[in-house]
Design a protein around this motif. Structure first.
Motif, PDB file in Angstrom:
ATOM      1  N   THR A   1     -19.258  42.470  69.393  1.00 29.78           N
ATOM      2  CA  THR A   1     -17.834  42.545  69.721  1.00 29.78           C
ATOM      3  C   THR A   1     -17.032  42.955  68.482  1.00 29.78           C
ATOM      4  O   THR A   1     -17.536  42.875  67.353  1.00 29.78           O
ATOM      5  N   PRO A   2     -15.786  43.368  68.652  1.00 35.45           N
ATOM      6  CA  PRO A   2     -14.913  43.539  67.493  1.00 35.45           C
ATOM      7  C   PRO A   2     -14.744  42.214  66.743  1.00 35.45           C
ATOM      8  O   PRO A   2     -14.887  41.130  67.324  1.00 35.45           O
ATOM      9  N   VAL A   3     -14.434  42.305  65.462  1.00 36.79           N
ATOM     10  CA  VAL A   3     -14.118  41.135  64.642  1.00 36.79           C
ATOM     11  C   VAL A   3     -12.621  41.167  64.366  1.00 36.79           C
ATOM     12  O   VAL A   3     -12.114  42.164  63.837  1.00 36.79           O
ATOM     13  N   LEU A   4     -11.906  40.091  64.714  1.00 44.45           N
ATOM     14  CA  LEU A   4     -10.466  40.039  64.504  1.00 44.45           C
ATOM     15  C   LEU A   4     -10.115  38.975  63.470  1.00 44.45           C
ATOM     16  O   LEU A   4     -10.783  37.937  63.391  1.00 44.45           O
ATOM     17  N   ILE A   5      -9.074  39.272  62.681  1.00 46.34           N
ATOM     18  CA  ILE A   5      -8.572  38.321  61.691  1.00 46.34           C
ATOM     19  C   ILE A   5      -7.067  38.195  61.891  1.00 46.34           C
ATOM     20  O   ILE A   5      -6.363  39.192  62.037  1.00 46.34           O
ATOM     21  N   THR A   6      -6.573  36.959  61.878  1.00 39.80           N
ATOM     22  CA  THR A   6      -5.156  36.712  62.146  1.00 39.80           C
ATOM     23  C   THR A   6      -4.725  35.454  61.408  1.00 39.80           C
ATOM     24  O   THR A   6      -5.349  35.071  60.407  1.00 39.80           O
ATOM     25  N   ASN A   7      -3.653  34.807  61.863  1.00 40.85           N
ATOM     26  CA  ASN A   7      -3.238  33.548  61.238  1.00 40.85           C
ATOM     27  C   ASN A   7      -3.852  32.359  61.972  1.00 40.85           C
ATOM     28  O   ASN A   7      -4.353  32.478  63.092  1.00 40.85           O
ATOM     29  N   THR A   8      -3.792  31.206  61.338  1.00 43.28           N
ATOM     30  CA  THR A   8      -4.509  30.026  61.810  1.00 43.28           C
ATOM     31  C   THR A   8      -4.176  29.649  63.241  1.00 43.28           C
ATOM     32  O   THR A   8      -5.058  29.255  64.012  1.00 43.28           O
ATOM     33  N   HIS A   9      -2.920  29.773  63.627  1.00 47.38           N
ATOM     34  CA  HIS A   9      -2.510  29.324  64.950  1.00 47.38           C
ATOM     35  C   HIS A   9      -2.495  30.443  65.988  1.00 47.38           C
ATOM     36  O   HIS A   9      -1.978  30.251  67.088  1.00 47.38           O
ATOM     37  N   ALA A  10      -3.063  31.586  65.637  1.00 51.65           N
ATOM     38  CA  ALA A  10      -3.106  32.713  66.575  1.00 51.65           C
ATOM     39  C   ALA A  10      -4.535  33.075  66.977  1.00 51.65           C
ATOM     40  O   ALA A  10      -4.751  34.125  67.596  1.00 51.65           O
ATOM     41  N   VAL A  11      -5.489  32.221  66.660  1.00 44.61           N
ATOM     42  CA  VAL A  11      -6.883  32.509  67.022  1.00 44.61           C
ATOM     43  C   VAL A  11      -7.033  32.626  68.538  1.00 44.61           C
ATOM     44  O   VAL A  11      -7.708  33.532  69.047  1.00 44.61           O
ATOM     45  N   GLY A  12      -6.387  31.726  69.274  1.00 45.75           N
ATOM     46  CA  GLY A  12      -6.517  31.732  70.731  1.00 45.75           C
ATOM     47  C   GLY A  12      -6.044  33.020  71.379  1.00 45.75           C
ATOM     48  O   GLY A  12      -6.789  33.643  72.158  1.00 45.75           O
ATOM     49  N   PRO A  13      -4.812  33.480  71.113  1.00 45.93           N
ATOM     50  CA  PRO A  13      -4.358  34.739  71.708  1.00 45.93           C
ATOM     51  C   PRO A  13      -5.240  35.928  71.336  1.00 45.93           C
ATOM     52  O   PRO A  13      -5.454  36.823  72.165  1.00 45.93           O
ATOM     53  N   CYS A  14      -5.742  35.951  70.102  1.00 45.46           N
ATOM     54  CA  CYS A  14      -6.605  37.076  69.699  1.00 45.46           C
ATOM     55  C   CYS A  14      -7.954  37.026  70.412  1.00 45.46           C
ATOM     56  O   CYS A  14      -8.500  38.061  70.802  1.00 45.46           O
ATOM     57  N   HIS A  15      -8.476  35.830  70.586  1.00 42.10           N
ATOM     58  CA  HIS A  15      -9.725  35.660  71.335  1.00 42.10           C
ATOM     59  C   HIS A  15      -9.553  36.209  72.748  1.00 42.10           C
ATOM     60  O   HIS A  15     -10.395  36.967  73.259  1.00 42.10           O
ATOM     61  N   ARG A  16      -8.441  35.853  73.383  1.00 44.62           N
ATOM     62  CA  ARG A  16      -8.137  36.345  74.728  1.00 44.62           C
ATOM     63  C   ARG A  16      -7.947  37.853  74.722  1.00 44.62           C
ATOM     64  O   ARG A  16      -8.386  38.555  75.639  1.00 44.62           O
ATOM     65  N   GLY A  17      -7.323  38.376  73.673  1.00 39.82           N
ATOM     66  CA  GLY A  17      -7.095  39.808  73.588  1.00 39.82           C
ATOM     67  C   GLY A  17      -8.384  40.614  73.506  1.00 39.82           C
ATOM     68  O   GLY A  17      -8.484  41.686  74.096  1.00 39.82           O
TER      69      GLY A  17
END
Length: 376
Positions: free
Chosen positions: A97-113
């Motif tokens: 899968t793609p690897v995404l990096i974001t801020n600590t409290h945005a892991v959930g939305p990025c996982h869904r994305g």
């Protein structure tokens, strides 16, 4: 004169042979995309606003190659952070899968994305199970980290915009609101070319740099943090975590044929590159690293079996002998050090939530310190 944007632009001498872009995208097929979220009054460098964050997407085989596994491994120097999907990486040694990096409290939305993107673009892959890899660092000094600013569509956009070639550094994507050694930090990258007989392989690093205390900062062996102690609002603020907090995520990529355990061995060398920049590894910094190899395409795919195995149903891996891994370890240490320095050099002064300010690294002062050291 325009502001230099990379460490070598300042005349900082760094070892090793780089790829053409000196970035992780020098590894054939790797693509990187950003979604940068900045909201507030006035221009970036002087305006104050609540949102300073974003999403970074790294695609080991590009968009077309999502679903084709890479050998992969990971390592945590300090677990005060998050990288999803690591239990599956440990189990299978594969990443598809793609690897995404974001801020600590945005892991959930990025996982869904990531899931939303795969459902649309790789529907066959989505009929089974998806365990995306999403990592984070804390940007709560500059960003309203508790607000619902990062949404799944921002993760989708980062994947959609991913491309090869030269990539932006500093305050972009997931690195937008990050700080490093109490200067403006963020996204940084670098690469090295390793010769293997008649072949050339590339080792690249991408760093989301959000770690280190000012006093620790070291550049090419010269301790400079104490000499650059002025203008340090982040560490002087009572409301912030202790100096050195924040976290660092490093993603390594290579086209050298490696086993999953060899990828893990690369990831374990990341702290050596970070240490060259001075960090001692704060308890309040989640330091988590991932490495992948784009060779042996598809050999580690996991999918539900159909019928009985046939005579030829075997996966085969071609890999560098363990005894010849040292040049790749050296490359990891070099690219990680340079990627951190590139993130620092690219960082420009930013004002964020509640008028919190993160100063950019003072280039002229740094150059003077390094020249003084060289001349004795």
């Amino acid at each position: 004169m325009s502001r230099p944007v990379r460490a070598r632009d300042l005349g900082i001498e760094l070892p090793g042979n780089t790829g053409p872009h000196n970035g992780i995208t020098d590894v054939p097929g790797v693509e990187v995309g950003y979604t940068t979220l900045i909201d507030g009054d006035g221009p970036l460098r002087v305006g104050s606003g609540p949102v300073r964050t974003g999403v970074t997407a790294l695609l080991p085989r590009g968009k077309d190659g999502v679903g084709t596994a890479c050998a992969a491994g990971w390592y945590s120097l300090n677990g005060n952070g998050e990288m999803t999907g690591t239990t599956w990486l440990t189990e299978t040694g594969s990443l598809d899968t793609p690897v995404l990096i974001t801020n600590t409290h945005a892991v959930g939305p990025c996982h869904r994305g990531v899931i939303d993107w795969i459902v649309e673009h790789k529907p066959a892959m989505a009929t089974e199970w998806l365990l995306p890899v999403v990592a984070e660092t804390w940007d709560g000094y500059l960003n309203d980290i508790n607000g619902p600013h990062v949404r799944p569509e921002h993760a989708v956009r980062a994947i959609d915009t991913a491309a090869g070639g030269p990539i932006a550094e500093g305050s972009v994507g997931g690195g937008t609101g990050m700080n490093c050694y109490a200067f403006k930090g963020g996204s940084g990258t670098a690469s090295r070319v390793v010769q293997y007989g008649q072949y050339s392989y590339t080792v690249g690093a991408f760093v989301q740099a959000n770690f280190g205390a000012r006093r620790e900062l070291t550049v090419t062996g010269t301790p400079v943090g104490n000499a650059l102690a002025a203008d340090n609002p982040l560490e002087e603020a009572d409301s912030t975590p202790p100096p050195g907090s924040g976290s660092v995520i490093v993603v390594l990529g290579t086209d050298a044929p490696l086993l999953p355990n060899q990828c893990t061995a690369l990831a374990r060398r990341v702290p050596l590159g970070l240490a060259r920049t001075g960090t001692t590894g704060s308890h309040f910094s989640g330091d988590i690293f991932l490495a992948f190899s784009t060779a042996n395409a598809g050999a580690l795919n996991s999918s539900s079996p159909r019928g009985e195995p046939r005579a030829g149903d075997y996966d085969v891996l071609r890999f560098i002998p363990w005894g010849r891994m040292d040049p790749y370890y050296r490359a990891v240490v070099e690219v990680v050090e340079e990627a951190v320095l590139n993130a620092l050099v690219a960082g420009e002064t930013m004002v964020g939530r509640d008028d919190h300010r993160s100063p950019g690294l003072p280039h002229d002062d740094l150059v003077r310190l390094l020249r003084r050291q060289q001349t004795g």
